[in-house]
Design an enzyme around this catalytic site. Structure first.
Site, PDB file in Angstrom:
ATOM      1  N   GLU A  58       0.817  -1.213   0.000  1.00 52.17           N
ATOM      2  CA  GLU A  58       0.000   0.000   0.000  1.00 52.17           C
ATOM      3  C   GLU A  58       0.855   1.270   0.000  1.00 52.17           C
ATOM      4  O   GLU A  58       0.488   2.258  -0.642  1.00 52.17           O
ATOM      5  CB  GLU A  58      -0.899  -0.019   1.247  1.00 52.17           C
ATOM      6  CG  GLU A  58      -1.971   1.023   1.261  1.00 52.17           C
ATOM      7  CD  GLU A  58      -2.901   0.853   2.451  1.00 52.17           C
ATOM      8  OE1 GLU A  58      -3.197   1.871   3.091  1.00 52.17           O
ATOM      9  OE2 GLU A  58      -3.324  -0.284   2.755  1.00 52.17           O
ATOM     10  N   ASP A  59       1.992   1.249   0.694  1.00 51.62           N
ATOM     11  CA  ASP A  59       2.737   2.488   0.946  1.00 51.62           C
ATOM     12  C   ASP A  59       4.173   2.518   0.446  1.00 51.62           C
ATOM     13  O   ASP A  59       4.904   3.461   0.756  1.00 51.62           O
ATOM     14  CB  ASP A  59       2.750   2.766   2.461  1.00 51.62           C
ATOM     15  CG  ASP A  59       1.360   3.046   3.005  1.00 51.62           C
ATOM     16  OD1 ASP A  59       0.504   3.525   2.236  1.00 51.62           O
ATOM     17  OD2 ASP A  59       1.133   2.785   4.194  1.00 51.62           O
TER      18      ASP A  59
END
Length: 191
Positions: A58-59
């Protein structure tokens, strides 16, 4: 190399230079705390490793394919289920997707998400104890939206079963949004 140690190394490298939202706290403290919660709760090494890796896709530049190649399909599946699918969508759309998905997610994913949200809530509580209502200015969505989101996540996680991490999460969500907010004069005291 042990799968948890490998996950710690991978997550540390992937999150290097990142910090928790509007703080000077290195981001890696969050996935490590999630992994420690899962370890303490008695989950398998694979689930602990997935907890440590839960925000990498996600990051960071890591992909699900990278995770699967290095850690196998089971861990990649848990990481995928613990991640928001499309960060370009509006906040409300991403959160509604998460709430709906968790109603039928596997126990492994539900455990990782519970630990993730539990650590997030405890971090917000610590900051609330220091700076009060100012804490909500750190988020794209304010207090009421956060309350809506966390309350609904707890409900979704509890749809199929209940487990200790979920009970702790429910207690902390109630503490933050019900107990602490009612008595702002007593910083950090749960009433």
């Amino acid at each position: 190399m042990d799968v948890i140690e490998k996950a710690l190394q991978t997550a540390s490298k992937s999150h290097e230079g990142q910090y928790r939202k509007n703080t000077d706290i290195p981001y890696i403290t969050h996935p490590v705390a999630v992994g420690m919660m899962l370890l303490k709760a008695g989950y398998s090494d694979e689930i602990v490793a997935a907890g440590v890796l839960h925000d990498t896709v996600e990051d960071t530049p890591l992909t699900l394919e990278d995770i699967e190649k290095e850690f196998g399909a089971k861990i990649a599946n848990i990481v995928e289920g613990s991640s928001e699918p499309d960060k370009s969508l509006p906040w409300i759309d991403r959160k509604e997707h998460t709430i709906n998905f968790l109603k039928t997610a596997s126990e492994d994913i539900r455990a990782v998400v519970s630990a993730d949200k539990l650590h997030n809530i405890r971090s917000i509580i610590r900051d609330y104890e220091k700076i009060g209502e100012e804490v909500w200015k750190r988020f794209n969505a304010g207090k009421e939206q956060q309350k809506w989101y966390y309350t609904n996540v707890v409900e979704s996680l509890g749809t199929q079963s209940t487990f200790d991490l979920l009970k702790e999460l429910r207690n902390e969500v109630d503490r933050l949004f019900e107990g602490m907010s009612k008595d702002e004069g007593i910083q950090g005291k749960y009433i």
